[in-house]
Design a protein around this motif. Sequence first.
Motif, PDB file in Angstrom:
ATOM      1  N   ILE A  99      14.269  44.552  90.438  1.00  0.00           N
ATOM      2  CA  ILE A  99      14.520  44.217  91.977  1.00  0.00           C
ATOM      3  C   ILE A  99      13.181  44.331  92.691  1.00  0.00           C
ATOM      4  O   ILE A  99      13.075  43.689  93.945  1.00  0.00           O
ATOM      5  CB  ILE A  99      15.569  45.270  92.314  1.00  0.00           C
ATOM      6  N   TYR A 100      12.130  45.077  92.418  1.00  0.00           N
ATOM      7  CA  TYR A 100      11.102  45.210  93.410  1.00  0.00           C
ATOM      8  C   TYR A 100      10.106  43.977  93.314  1.00  0.00           C
ATOM      9  O   TYR A 100       9.624  43.691  93.936  1.00  0.00           O
ATOM     10  CB  TYR A 100      10.351  46.544  92.779  1.00  0.00           C
ATOM     11  N   LEU A 101      10.390  43.337  91.999  1.00  0.00           N
ATOM     12  CA  LEU A 101       9.381  42.195  91.901  1.00  0.00           C
ATOM     13  C   LEU A 101      10.245  40.867  91.984  1.00  0.00           C
ATOM     14  O   LEU A 101       9.478  39.755  91.563  1.00  0.00           O
ATOM     15  CB  LEU A 101       8.879  42.317  90.382  1.00  0.00           C
ATOM     16  N   TYR A 102      11.352  40.768  92.514  1.00  0.00           N
ATOM     17  CA  TYR A 102      12.048  39.372  92.380  1.00  0.00           C
ATOM     18  C   TYR A 102      11.267  38.519  93.147  1.00  0.00           C
ATOM     19  O   TYR A 102      11.087  37.272  93.028  1.00  0.00           O
ATOM     20  CB  TYR A 102      13.302  39.648  92.989  1.00  0.00           C
ATOM     21  N   SER A 103      10.830  38.838  94.373  1.00  0.00           N
ATOM     22  CA  SER A 103      10.153  37.865  95.301  1.00  0.00           C
ATOM     23  C   SER A 103       9.043  37.367  94.752  1.00  0.00           C
ATOM     24  O   SER A 103       8.731  36.081  94.804  1.00  0.00           O
ATOM     25  CB  SER A 103       9.921  38.543  96.725  1.00  0.00           C
ATOM     26  N   PRO A 104       7.921  38.047  94.126  1.00  0.00           N
ATOM     27  CA  PRO A 104       6.682  37.421  93.523  1.00  0.00           C
ATOM     28  C   PRO A 104       7.131  36.774  92.275  1.00  0.00           C
ATOM     29  O   PRO A 104       6.386  35.431  92.362  1.00  0.00           O
ATOM     30  CB  PRO A 104       6.001  38.586  93.216  1.00  0.00           C
ATOM     31  N   ILE A 105       8.114  37.218  91.586  1.00  0.00           N
ATOM     32  CA  ILE A 105       8.382  36.234  90.356  1.00  0.00           C
ATOM     33  C   ILE A 105       9.082  34.867  90.753  1.00  0.00           C
ATOM     34  O   ILE A 105       8.633  33.945  90.478  1.00  0.00           O
ATOM     35  CB  ILE A 105       9.142  36.770  89.402  1.00  0.00           C
ATOM     36  N   ASP A 106       9.873  35.154  91.926  1.00  0.00           N
ATOM     37  CA  ASP A 106      10.621  33.829  92.342  1.00  0.00           C
ATOM     38  C   ASP A 106       9.364  32.649  92.831  1.00  0.00           C
ATOM     39  O   ASP A 106       9.587  31.505  92.520  1.00  0.00           O
ATOM     40  CB  ASP A 106      11.616  34.200  93.424  1.00  0.00           C
TER      41      ASP A 106
END
Length: 128
Positions: A99-106
Amino acid sequence: MIATRNQEKKKSKGRPTVADARRLSKAVTVKFSKIDYEILRTRSRKANRRLAEYIRESALQSEVVQPRTEADLKEYRTLVGMANNLNQLTKMAHQDGFIYLYSPIDNLLGEITDVIREYKQGTNKKKR
């Protein structure tokens, strides 16, 4: 007329002549190392072909791959770097939670997709 009949009979016997277009009249000398030669011999035996036939068919049926340009190598290095970043983010996601890294991974997956799309468009233009 009798002599021509005898000549015609002589021509009809034996192996038929090969058309000029199919006649093998040109030779090319190619040198191989002992290891490469043995590999070719083994492959020709597996294909149930004589060595010369195997080399001829391989040369005529294969397609030469163009060397990579500097732009292709640059895109490749960029893609490798992005893949490395993705692996690091994946490792962090397993440790800290996705959940914490969803944005950078996306974002990174979007960039990787863009690079792949550009690369595919570039290779399609080269083939035409």
